[in-house]
Design a protein around this motif. Structure first.
Motif, PDB file in Angstrom:
ATOM      1  N   VAL A   6      12.761  -5.227 -25.679  1.00 21.35           N
ATOM      2  CA  VAL A   6      11.422  -5.094 -26.283  1.00 21.35           C
ATOM      3  C   VAL A   6      10.882  -6.431 -26.761  1.00 21.35           C
ATOM      4  O   VAL A   6       9.736  -6.792 -26.431  1.00 21.35           O
ATOM      5  CB  VAL A   6      11.440  -4.063 -27.434  1.00 21.35           C
ATOM      6  CG1 VAL A   6      10.179  -4.184 -28.286  1.00 21.35           C
ATOM      7  CG2 VAL A   6      11.543  -2.649 -26.883  1.00 21.35           C
ATOM      8  N   PRO A   7      11.644  -7.248 -27.546  1.00 25.49           N
ATOM      9  CA  PRO A   7      11.083  -8.525 -27.994  1.00 25.49           C
ATOM     10  C   PRO A   7      10.674  -9.439 -26.852  1.00 25.49           C
ATOM     11  O   PRO A   7       9.601 -10.044 -26.886  1.00 25.49           O
ATOM     12  CB  PRO A   7      12.217  -9.133 -28.824  1.00 25.49           C
ATOM     13  CG  PRO A   7      13.021  -7.964 -29.279  1.00 25.49           C
ATOM     14  CD  PRO A   7      12.975  -6.987 -28.140  1.00 25.49           C
ATOM     15  N   LEU A   8      11.524  -9.535 -25.825  1.00 20.24           N
ATOM     16  CA  LEU A   8      11.221 -10.426 -24.707  1.00 20.24           C
ATOM     17  C   LEU A   8      10.036  -9.918 -23.902  1.00 20.24           C
ATOM     18  O   LEU A   8       9.084 -10.663 -23.636  1.00 20.24           O
ATOM     19  CB  LEU A   8      12.450 -10.565 -23.798  1.00 20.24           C
ATOM     20  CG  LEU A   8      12.239 -11.411 -22.537  1.00 20.24           C
ATOM     21  CD1 LEU A   8      11.902 -12.847 -22.890  1.00 20.24           C
ATOM     22  CD2 LEU A   8      13.491 -11.356 -21.651  1.00 20.24           C
ATOM     23  N   VAL A   9      10.066  -8.644 -23.493  1.00 20.97           N
ATOM     24  CA  VAL A   9       8.997  -8.105 -22.656  1.00 20.97           C
ATOM     25  C   VAL A   9       7.666  -8.073 -23.412  1.00 20.97           C
ATOM     26  O   VAL A   9       6.621  -8.464 -22.880  1.00 20.97           O
ATOM     27  CB  VAL A   9       9.358  -6.691 -22.151  1.00 20.97           C
ATOM     28  CG1 VAL A   9       8.188  -6.078 -21.382  1.00 20.97           C
ATOM     29  CG2 VAL A   9      10.595  -6.741 -21.263  1.00 20.97           C
ATOM     30  N   ALA A  10       7.702  -7.631 -24.667  1.00 16.91           N
ATOM     31  CA  ALA A  10       6.475  -7.567 -25.457  1.00 16.91           C
ATOM     32  C   ALA A  10       5.889  -8.954 -25.674  1.00 16.91           C
ATOM     33  O   ALA A  10       4.667  -9.154 -25.572  1.00 16.91           O
ATOM     34  CB  ALA A  10       6.748  -6.884 -26.796  1.00 16.91           C
TER      35      ALA A  10
END
Length: 495
Positions: A438-442
């Motif tokens: 989530v942190p990377l993709v977002a």
């Protein structure tokens, strides 16, 4: 009701079996013994989550130290988040490897091993020389250590959840296993507190130079204490009985994934429960923390006060929803939390952004004595902390609903002989891969959206656009879960 590996394929759309007579109430373990088991399992798991979170929490600070400071800040942050995410990618492999050991040798010794691997990797991270001193070797060492951490964490949760559940009474399994669910939040809170205190004691400049290493090194003391506590535990009674009777699996991987009945249950657990739980968990806690600091430019202390306060207020709800699931069922609570996450995550983040206030340039961009460009310092000077805490609490509330009952649900889904493996793999694919990224993709989606032409939808909503990823995953999981998830509870866990 028992779902053995040789039974016919169950009808996963069948009515809720909760009203059926209880097959067996496992009350052979004294309550005092259960609390000893919960304490030992929880302490170790808190420390492992602490080890895992301090890396992500310090990504923006240690990125330039271990990856070099030549790139743009957002590129360095993405690089650190990619390495952070690499630890999640290998978690399913850790679940396979340690799950097999746990199902063949035992629960206790498996998560003793995972604790040592996790803690050792964390301590070594705090000793890595900077990029300026050893060059590319620094990020490569970090990557290897993150992979080891991911492998270890892949074997930790399944062992702790299975160990507690196999000691718990049938009618209170949701209640007792919910204390394991608090450990991830406890680890995050502990990591934030240690980071904030260390930063205050060392000062801003010293913290960026060397103080960031202190939280990693402190892990050594925590691991030694936890290992000593866990060493005193005995094997779980259900596994010990199965092993004594020769009923343990000689091939947990084959029995978990090649058997059509068990494979189907694994797929339902993944696509109907754990991947949605994973994205809601990391969005509501880790991504919210990153969003406040990196996007809204809130001070570290302010962002920490918000998240820690919201999580402390919400923590008792893990136990509440775990206990409630013993009475009304796991499915309706998990699915309600899943739907709330899909519907309200973006509006709540929008509210947090509004209450953070305008971003102000505190220090203009300059050039240092060496001719190197120093970017401007931006900060949100007057955030409305009470309002932001209330909105963040709502986000964490969704986490407590999907996460509180999930350990009991997964444990009750699989038989003892392959429980460690069958439980761990869908949990760590859903929680680790879907949730962990989530942190990377977002962040990547938001950075991409910010580069689009002015006036376009993506440009206008770039700061929130990355949230589409967890929202869509949660929505898909809600649809699949409503159709295929079966509400198994208050039953004798299968031998």
């Amino acid at each position: 009701m028992e779902l053995g590996l040789d039974t016919p394929s169950p009808d996963l759309t069948a009515p809720d079996p909760a009203d059926a007579p209880l097959a067996h109430d496992n009350n052979t373990v004294e309550t005092g013994k259960i609390w000893q088991v919960i304490t030992a399992s929880s302490v170790g798991t808190v420390i492992e989550w602490y080890d895992f979170y301090i890396f992500g929490s310090l990504a923006a600070i240690i990125g330039p130290v271990l990856f070099g400071s030549q790139g743009k800040p957002e590129e360095t942050l993405l690089g650190m988040l990619a390495v952070f995410g690499a630890g999640f990618v290998v978690r399913p492999f850790g679940a396979l490897f340690f799950g097999r050991i746990g199902d063949m040798i035992g629960r206790k010794y498996t998560f003793l091993l995972t604790l040592l691997i996790m803690g050792g990797s964390t301590v070594v991270t705090g000793l890595i020389p900077s990029y300026d001193k050893i060059g590319l070797a620094a990020p490569l060492i970090v990557l290897v250590l993150r992979l080891l951490q991911g492998l270890a964490l892949g074997g930790e949760y399944g062992g702790a959840a299975t160990y507690v559940a196999e000691h718990a009474p049938d009618k209170r399994r949701g209640y007792f296993t919910s204390f394991i669910q608090i450990t991830a939040t406890g680890g995050l809170i502990l990591s934030i507190l240690v980071i904030v205190v260390t930063r205050k004691l060392t000062g801003e400049a010293a913290f960026k130079e060397w103080g960031w290493r202190v939280p990693f090194l402190l892990s050594a003391l925590l691991v030694v204490a936890s290992y000593y506590i866990r060493l005193k535990l005995h094997e779980s009674p259900l596994f010990a009985k199965a092993k004594a009777e020769g009923k343990t699996s000689q091939s947990p991987l084959r029995d978990s994934f090649l058997n059509p009945v068990n494979r189907r249950l694994v797929l339902v657990a993944l696509f109907g429960v754990t991947m949605g739980q994973g994205v809601i968990f990391y969005t509501s806690q880790f991504q919210a923390y990153s969003f406040m600091q990196n996007t809204l430019k809130m001070d570290l202390v302010d962002a920490s006060i918000v998240l820690v306060t919201a999580m402390l207020l919400a923590t008792p709800l893990f136990v509440y929803f775990g206990s409630l699931s013993d009475r009304i069922g796991r499915k309706r609570i998990i699915m309600t939390g899943m739907l709330c996450g899909a519907l309200f995550t973006i509006p709540l983040f929008h509210g947090i952004q509004a209450f953070a206030g305008p971003i102000t340039e505190v220090t203009p961009a300059t050039v240092d004595a060496a001719g190197k460009a120093v970017p401007a310092v931006l900060k949100a000077l007057n955030p409305n902390l009470p309002a932001i805490i209330a909105l963040t609490f709502c986000l964490v509330l969704f986490v407590t609903m999907v996460y509180g009952p999930i350990a009991a649900y997964l444990v009750e889904l699989f038989p003892t002989k392959v429980r460690y493996t069958s439980l761990s793999v869908p949990y760590h694919i859903g929680n680790g891969v879907f949730g962990g990224f989530v942190p990377l993709v977002a962040t990547w989606i938001s950075v991409w959206a910010s580069t689009q032409p002015a006036g376009t939808f993506w440009k206008e909503h770039s700061s929130l656009s990355g949230l589409l990823y967890p929202v869509l995953i949660a929505l898909v999981c809600f649809v699949v879960g409503m159709k295929y998830m079966r509400d198994v509870r208050n039953v004798r866990i299968m031998e």
